[in-house]
Write an enzyme that holds these catalytic residues in place. Structure first.
Site, PDB file in Angstrom:
ATOM      1  N   HIS A   1      34.214  33.233  20.652  1.00  0.00           N
ATOM      2  CA  HIS A   1      32.595  32.787  20.314  1.00  0.00           C
ATOM      3  C   HIS A   1      31.758  33.880  20.644  1.00  0.00           C
ATOM      4  O   HIS A   1      32.195  34.530  21.894  1.00  0.00           O
ATOM      5  CB  HIS A   1      32.470  31.589  21.104  1.00  0.00           C
ATOM      6  CG  HIS A   1      30.921  31.205  20.995  1.00  0.00           C
ATOM      7  ND1 HIS A   1      29.925  31.804  21.756  1.00  0.00           N
ATOM      8  CD2 HIS A   1      30.326  29.923  20.638  1.00  0.00           C
ATOM      9  CE1 HIS A   1      29.121  31.107  21.496  1.00  0.00           C
ATOM     10  NE2 HIS A   1      28.916  30.153  20.837  1.00  0.00           N
TER      11      HIS A   1
ATOM     12  N   ARG B   1      30.862  33.010  15.071  1.00  0.00           N
ATOM     13  CA  ARG B   1      32.153  32.610  14.982  1.00  0.00           C
ATOM     14  C   ARG B   1      32.576  32.746  13.532  1.00  0.00           C
ATOM     15  O   ARG B   1      31.744  32.680  12.772  1.00  0.00           O
ATOM     16  CB  ARG B   1      32.337  30.984  15.622  1.00  0.00           C
ATOM     17  CG  ARG B   1      32.160  30.850  17.015  1.00  0.00           C
ATOM     18  CD  ARG B   1      32.577  29.503  17.360  1.00  0.00           C
ATOM     19  NE  ARG B   1      31.522  28.402  17.327  1.00  0.00           N
ATOM     20  CZ  ARG B   1      31.442  27.347  16.881  1.00  0.00           C
ATOM     21  NH1 ARG B   1      32.860  26.756  16.810  1.00  0.00           N
ATOM     22  NH2 ARG B   1      30.558  26.496  16.792  1.00  0.00           N
TER      23      ARG B   1
ATOM     24  N   LYS C   1      30.955  30.503  10.264  1.00  0.00           N
ATOM     25  CA  LYS C   1      29.685  30.132  10.360  1.00  0.00           C
ATOM     26  C   LYS C   1      28.507  30.922   9.908  1.00  0.00           C
ATOM     27  O   LYS C   1      28.869  31.853   9.340  1.00  0.00           O
ATOM     28  CB  LYS C   1      29.556  29.917  11.987  1.00  0.00           C
ATOM     29  CG  LYS C   1      30.568  28.821  12.535  1.00  0.00           C
ATOM     30  CD  LYS C   1      29.912  28.124  13.859  1.00  0.00           C
ATOM     31  CE  LYS C   1      28.878  27.032  13.344  1.00  0.00           C
ATOM     32  NZ  LYS C   1      28.545  26.320  14.344  1.00  0.00           N
TER      33      LYS C   1
ATOM     34  N   ASP D   1      23.040  34.354  12.632  1.00  0.00           N
ATOM     35  CA  ASP D   1      22.050  33.825  13.600  1.00  0.00           C
ATOM     36  C   ASP D   1      21.478  35.128  14.362  1.00  0.00           C
ATOM     37  O   ASP D   1      22.186  35.803  14.558  1.00  0.00           O
ATOM     38  CB  ASP D   1      22.704  32.798  14.482  1.00  0.00           C
ATOM     39  CG  ASP D   1      21.603  32.113  15.743  1.00  0.00           C
ATOM     40  OD1 ASP D   1      20.670  32.928  15.733  1.00  0.00           O
ATOM     41  OD2 ASP D   1      21.883  31.274  16.133  1.00  0.00           O
TER      42      ASP D   1
ATOM     43  N   CYS E   1      20.056  35.778  17.002  1.00  0.00           N
ATOM     44  CA  CYS E   1      20.579  36.165  18.360  1.00  0.00           C
ATOM     45  C   CYS E   1      21.923  36.623  18.796  1.00  0.00           C
ATOM     46  O   CYS E   1      21.903  37.415  19.592  1.00  0.00           O
ATOM     47  CB  CYS E   1      20.386  34.912  19.284  1.00  0.00           C
ATOM     48  SG  CYS E   1      21.885  33.481  19.053  1.00  0.00           S
ATOM     49  N   TYR E   2      22.877  36.525  17.356  1.00  0.00           N
ATOM     50  CA  TYR E   2      23.974  37.253  17.767  1.00  0.00           C
ATOM     51  C   TYR E   2      23.900  38.800  17.570  1.00  0.00           C
ATOM     52  O   TYR E   2      24.960  39.402  17.777  1.00  0.00           O
ATOM     53  CB  TYR E   2      25.093  36.567  16.739  1.00  0.00           C
ATOM     54  CG  TYR E   2      25.295  35.335  17.436  1.00  0.00           C
ATOM     55  CD1 TYR E   2      25.116  34.190  16.623  1.00  0.00           C
ATOM     56  CD2 TYR E   2      26.230  35.176  18.416  1.00  0.00           C
ATOM     57  CE1 TYR E   2      25.698  32.783  17.115  1.00  0.00           C
ATOM     58  CE2 TYR E   2      26.458  34.012  19.131  1.00  0.00           C
ATOM     59  CZ  TYR E   2      26.202  32.782  18.370  1.00  0.00           C
ATOM     60  OH  TYR E   2      26.520  31.555  18.848  1.00  0.00           O
TER      61      TYR E   2
ATOM     62  N   ASP F   1      16.033  32.575  14.800  1.00  0.00           N
ATOM     63  CA  ASP F   1      17.559  32.658  14.293  1.00  0.00           C
ATOM     64  C   ASP F   1      17.638  32.889  12.781  1.00  0.00           C
ATOM     65  O   ASP F   1      18.461  33.933  12.642  1.00  0.00           O
ATOM     66  CB  ASP F   1      17.999  30.991  14.551  1.00  0.00           C
ATOM     67  CG  ASP F   1      19.400  30.826  13.597  1.00  0.00           C
ATOM     68  OD1 ASP F   1      19.761  29.588  14.010  1.00  0.00           O
ATOM     69  OD2 ASP F   1      19.637  31.357  12.947  1.00  0.00           O
TER      70      ASP F   1
ATOM     71  N   ASP G   1      11.588  30.979  19.198  1.00  0.00           N
ATOM     72  CA  ASP G   1      11.607  30.596  20.605  1.00  0.00           C
ATOM     73  C   ASP G   1      11.736  31.816  21.311  1.00  0.00           C
ATOM     74  O   ASP G   1      12.018  32.888  20.735  1.00  0.00           O
ATOM     75  CB  ASP G   1      12.620  29.618  20.554  1.00  0.00           C
ATOM     76  CG  ASP G   1      13.782  30.035  20.427  1.00  0.00           C
ATOM     77  OD1 ASP G   1      14.664  29.285  19.208  1.00  0.00           O
ATOM     78  OD2 ASP G   1      14.562  31.006  20.918  1.00  0.00           O
TER      79      ASP G   1
ATOM     80  N   HIS H   1      15.483  33.313  20.901  1.00  0.00           N
ATOM     81  CA  HIS H   1      15.695  34.248  19.711  1.00  0.00           C
ATOM     82  C   HIS H   1      14.910  35.561  19.873  1.00  0.00           C
ATOM     83  O   HIS H   1      15.370  36.592  19.350  1.00  0.00           O
ATOM     84  CB  HIS H   1      15.639  33.370  18.606  1.00  0.00           C
ATOM     85  CG  HIS H   1      16.496  32.384  18.090  1.00  0.00           C
ATOM     86  ND1 HIS H   1      16.523  31.180  18.735  1.00  0.00           N
ATOM     87  CD2 HIS H   1      17.982  32.782  17.763  1.00  0.00           C
ATOM     88  CE1 HIS H   1      17.834  30.401  18.197  1.00  0.00           C
ATOM     89  NE2 HIS H   1      18.558  31.437  17.788  1.00  0.00           N
TER      90      HIS H   1
END
Lengths: 234, 374
Positions: free
Chosen positions: A56, A99, A102, A105, A107-108, A160, A167, A170
């Site tokens: 993850h 992952r 998926k 996003d 934040c990744y 995201d 938020d 993010h």
């Protein structure tokens, strides 16, 4: 994570981060920690929350960064980690997924892309001659495109993916990822890769602590003035 | 047995917002903005010692709070205190958690609290003279078995409610490790009971990762796992396998036909890849299963390091040598010929129309060539 709380690789990172910045890091404090983190790396190449769990992005960053602080990156299989994380950049979106299989996003952009500077450094220390001296091992421009074009909220702040609301979390990690994507190396080797107008360029961020590199240096200098606290009750 | 929020922005009629139909609890959404702050505030005042609440009130308030927001750690912690003081039956929290998970299948705090409760129950169970809380009448082993089964159900439901539910699958692994002790029987049971589920959720990476975990655990069970991180060389692998095998056979009644299991897993992968083109997870799973089948059961993920180039440099730093790796290759290989895999890939490439599928197949072939050296 707290007394009576859950145990996972995040807390190892938090502890290592705090201890190293404040000069309270001793071998005794982290005895066995590096080996435990290494056990969190699984067959996918990434790192899970605890040994046995699925790889993850968030946990992988925490694990790797903690090991960098503890100077034990060699306990990991760096090659399979590199293979896993580079596979997480999405070929259409340009951003990263957390992952396998998926969705992307924002934040990744930091948790995943932020691994590449750490890997670069670790492999360089091993004498790897194939490493670039100008770019990280991910598509820096594609990531910047994703963040700038898809992750901005018109009212300010970042998110995201399109359709989600903004938020602080993010906002923080999209910007951190953007900084990583824009700046390679430091000092003599510093290479800026900025998508769009020059004003898009952010200040660089420290790939281990995710604060400004100067702040890291100042914190370390400050706390070096104090002796390492003694744990024995005197 | 299930809770949910009924979208209803305004109270149209002068009646209770609670709706109960066929054992399912619904709450009309208009009341939440009144209810939640009210109970939240009440609990905080109690915590700040500004307003006393008796045990029954505490149980009610925390229950309401947690069904509206199960990530409110403080509420779970109040219930921990009630459990520790003997006023609250831990099984109630398992039920409450289960209910909360029907609406919030990811809720980290719910899973974390669940593990705490289960740990309490394990401890209780190991005490010889049990003044039971009146619910578990059966023998300790039977009790644990029932708990494990229930947890498997809860995890399965939660996994179905949210794709790639990391927390649910992590919990499932934890239960196997800490409650079921990774016995061969439970590992095999889980392999068969999740087979249908993963076939219905072909992009659920967590589900397939769970199967890898099961297979890896079985591999570890078949041979002792003491020789994974090698410091000493192990020239007598054959002998060790035998003695480990005897040990395992004594402990468990079922023997494990690993090659057969891995072959079945490959068959499952192949079938799913054929039927559902373009799912990266299936190819990943295929990679890893084949990997497992071509290496000694004694190999852990560390020894599986596929450093084809610069191998010596990396391996010596990791504490084992080429020599040891060679010795660790037990006679378990070649049960799944790579030729079969190449044939499969060729077939996929020639018949598939999905771009992603073609890409995965090509990458898989490249991987076969590089990593298996064949």
């Amino acid at each position: 994570m707290h007394v009576g709380g859950e145990v996972d690789v995040r807390s190892a990172y938090c502890a290592a981060s705090v201890a190293s910045l404040t000069n309270i890091l001793t071998p005794a404090l982290f005895s066995g920690t590096a080996e435990w983190i290494a056990r969190c790396q699984n067959w996918e190449g990434g790192i899970g929350g605890v040994p046995g769990m699925e790889a993850h992005g968030g946990y992988t960053f925490c694990g790797m960064a903690a090991l960098v602080i503890l100077q034990q990156e060699h306990l990991l299989n760096l090659r399979s980690l590199l293979h896993w994380v580079t596979g997480r950049q999405m070929r259409f979106e340009g951003g990263f997924q957390g992952r396998c299989n998926k969705l992307v996003d924002g934040c990744y952009s930091f948790w995943q892309a932020g691994l590449l500077p750490l890997l670069h450094r670790a492999l360089h220390a091993r004498g790897d001659t194939a490493l670039s001296m100008a770019h990280w091992m991910f598509d820096q421009l594609a990531l910047q495109e994703y963040i700038l074009l898809c992750c901005q909220c018109p009212a300010g702040g970042l998110l995201d993916k399109p359709g989600k609301s903004r938020d602080f979390y993010h906002t923080c990690y999209c910007l951190s990822g953007l900084a990583i994507a824009q700046h390679f190396g430091s000092g003599d080797l510093h290479n800026e890769v900025v998508l769009g107008i020059p004003e898009n360029c952010l200040q660089p961020t420290h790939p281990v602590y995710n604060i400004a590199p100067e702040k890291v240096a100042r914190a370390v200098m400050h706390f070096l003035q104090y002796p390492v606290p003694n744990l024995d009750p005197a | 047995d299930e809770i949910g929020l009924i979208p209803c922005p305004e109270a149209r009629y002068n009646r209770s917002p609670i709706v109960l139909v066929e054992n399912k609890l619904g709450v009309e959404s208009w009341c939440v903005k009144f209810l939640l702050p009210y109970v939240h505030n009440k609990l905080l005042l109690y915590r700040q010692r500004k307003q006393w609440l008796n045990k029954d009130e505490l149980i009610d308030i925390t229950c309401t709070l947690l069904l509206l927001n199960p990530d409110f750690t403080t509420a779970w912690n109040v219930r921990k205190e009630l459990i520790l003081s003997g006023t609250l039956n831990p099984l109630k929290d398992l039920h409450l958690g289960k209910l909360a998970l029907t609406k919030f299948p990811k809720s980290p705090e719910t899973w974390i609290h669940r593990r705490w409760v289960l740990q309490q129950l394990i401890q209780e169970n190991s005490l010889p003279s049990l003044a039971t809380k009146g619910n578990l009448g059966a023998a300790p082993v039977e009790r644990i078995h029932r708990l494990v089964q229930e947890e498997m159900n809860v995890c399965s439901e939660a996994a179905g409610r949210y794709p790639s539910n990391y927390n649910a699958w992590s919990h499932r692994i934890w239960v196997l490790q800490h409650l079921a002790k990774l016995t061969v029987k439970v590992l095999l049971d889980e392999l068969s009971s999740t087979k249908y589920w993963v076939s219905m959720h072909v992009s659920d990476h967590s589900g397939f990762h769970y199967r890898q975990f099961l297979l890896n655990s079985l591999i570890g069970r078949t041979v002792t796992d003491s020789n994974i991180l090698v410091n000493e060389q192990n020239p007598n692998l054959q002998k060790e396998e035998e003695s480990a095998g005897t040990e395992a056979a004594c402990a468990e009644e079922q023997s494990v036909d690993l090659p057969r299991l891995l072959e079945e897993e490959m068959e499952l992968c192949t079938e799913l890849i054929d039927n559902y083109p373009g799912h990266e997870t299936l190819w990943c799973h295929s990679d890893e299963t084949l990997n497992n089948s071509h290496h000694s059961p004694a190999t852990s993920h560390m020894a599986q390091s596929m450093d084809v180039d610069g191998l010596n440099e990396f391996s010596s730093k990791q504490g084992y040598t080429q020599e040891t790796k060679r010795l660790k290759r037990a006679p378990m290989q070649d049960s799944l010929g790579p030729e079969m895999e190449y044939q499969f890939i060729d077939k996929v490439l020639s018949t598939c129309r999905d771009v992603d599928q073609a890409r995965f197949a090509t990458a898989y072939r490249k991987w076969l060539v590089t990593f298996l050296g064949q």
